[in-house]
Design a protein around this motif. Sequence first.
Motif: not given
Length: 398
Positions: A297, A328, A333
Motif C-alpha cells: 500500500t 485494499s 492494494t
Amino acid sequence: MITAIVIIALIVLMVVHILTGTKTRIGNPPQVVSVASASLGDMPVILNALGTVTPVATVNVLPQLSGYLTAVGYQEGQDVSKGQFLAQIDPRQFEINKQQAEAQLAKDTASLAQSRSDLVRFTQLHEQKSIAEQTFTGQQFLVQQNEAAVKADKASVAQAELNIEYCHITAPVAGRVGLRLVDPGNFVTQSIAPGIVTITTMKPTTVQFTVPQNSLNQVLERVNAGAKLPVTVYNSNNTKQLATGTLFALSNQMATSTGTVTLRATFANDDEELFPNEFVNTQLLVDTMHKAVLVPTPAVLSGAPGDFVYLVNADQSVSVHKVTLGPSDGRHTVILSGLSAGQQVVTDGTDRLSDGAKIKVATAKPAHAGSAPAAASSAESTQHPSGKRAHGAASTSS
C-alpha cells in the motif's frame, strides 16, 4: 579617500571573478529507496460499517387488567425461560366474578332445560291441533333465547377464567429481565407504562448495519445466488473481535436521506459478547478476488496525474506510472490496471522522487500476498512533503 578606492577596486574584482569564473556543476546523486515487486494473490472484498446490536426480541410486559400487585417472582438481571412466573395481581375480585358467571350459567341452563321440555309437549299438542300456532312458535323462540343466554354465560365464565390467568403474569419470551419497574403493593392498571418488567433476548442476537447504495449490487448478486455471506463484528475501537455470524436479511427500502440500505446479520452469541444496543464495527465479506495484482500500500500515491506508482526502470531510474486501484486490506492494494506482476515499484523514499529520477535500491522486498487478511480499514491518505499523497489502508468496499 584611498580606503574608498581600495574597497571599490576589491568589489570590482569580486564581480569580475563571479561573472567570468568557472562554475562547478554537481549532478544530483541517486536517491536511496526501497522497492518491491508486484505479485499475484487473493484479496477479500470487505464492506466496513458501523453497526448496532439489535436483540431478536425486546418485550415490555404490561398488566392486562387492574389490581394490586401482590408478588414479584424474579430478580433483577435474571435469565428467565418462556412461561416462567414474573408477578402476581390479587385475583380475588376476578374469582368472585367467575362465581357469579357460573351461577348465572346454572340458572340459564335450567331455564333452557325447562323451555326445551315445554317445547316437546307443545310440539305434540301442535300436531294434534290442540294449541294455537302462535303459542307453539313463541315456545320455539323462547328455547332459542335461552340457548343464547347459556352461550353468553359460558363466555362470561371463560372471560373470568382468563382474567384469573392474567393475574398470574408469566414471561412471554425467554431472555434476561431488566431492572424492576414496579414493586409489590402498588396498584397497577391495564397497559400501564412503564409496565411490570422488560425482557430482552440475549442469544441468539442480531446486528444491524448499513451499506452504501453503490455497494448494494455486489451484495445482492451474492445473496441472490444463495451465498451465506460471513459477517465479523469488532468492538467500537476495532481492537477485539467479538463474534462471527452470517448475513440473513436486507431491508426492502433505501434510506433517501443517507443513500444506504440496512442489513441484518445473526449471531449465536453463546458467550454473550454482544450486548443489546451496543455500537460495534462490522465487516461483511462480499467476495474474494483471486490472482489479483498486489503491491504494498505505501507504493500507491495520489497527485496531479491521479493514482500512480513510481515504476523502477531497467536503467535504475523511476517513472510515474498511472494505475487503477481496487480493494485494499491495509498492507496490500489491488491494482486493477496499469501494472503487471513482477514489475518493481518504489515503496519507501517516494517523497524525494520525481519522474526520471535516478535511484539506488537499498533492499528489495518482494510482496508476498498469497492470503490477505480479512480485516480491512477505512481509506486514509498521508500528505508527503513533496505534495504527493500516499494511500493508507484503503477500504475494500467499492
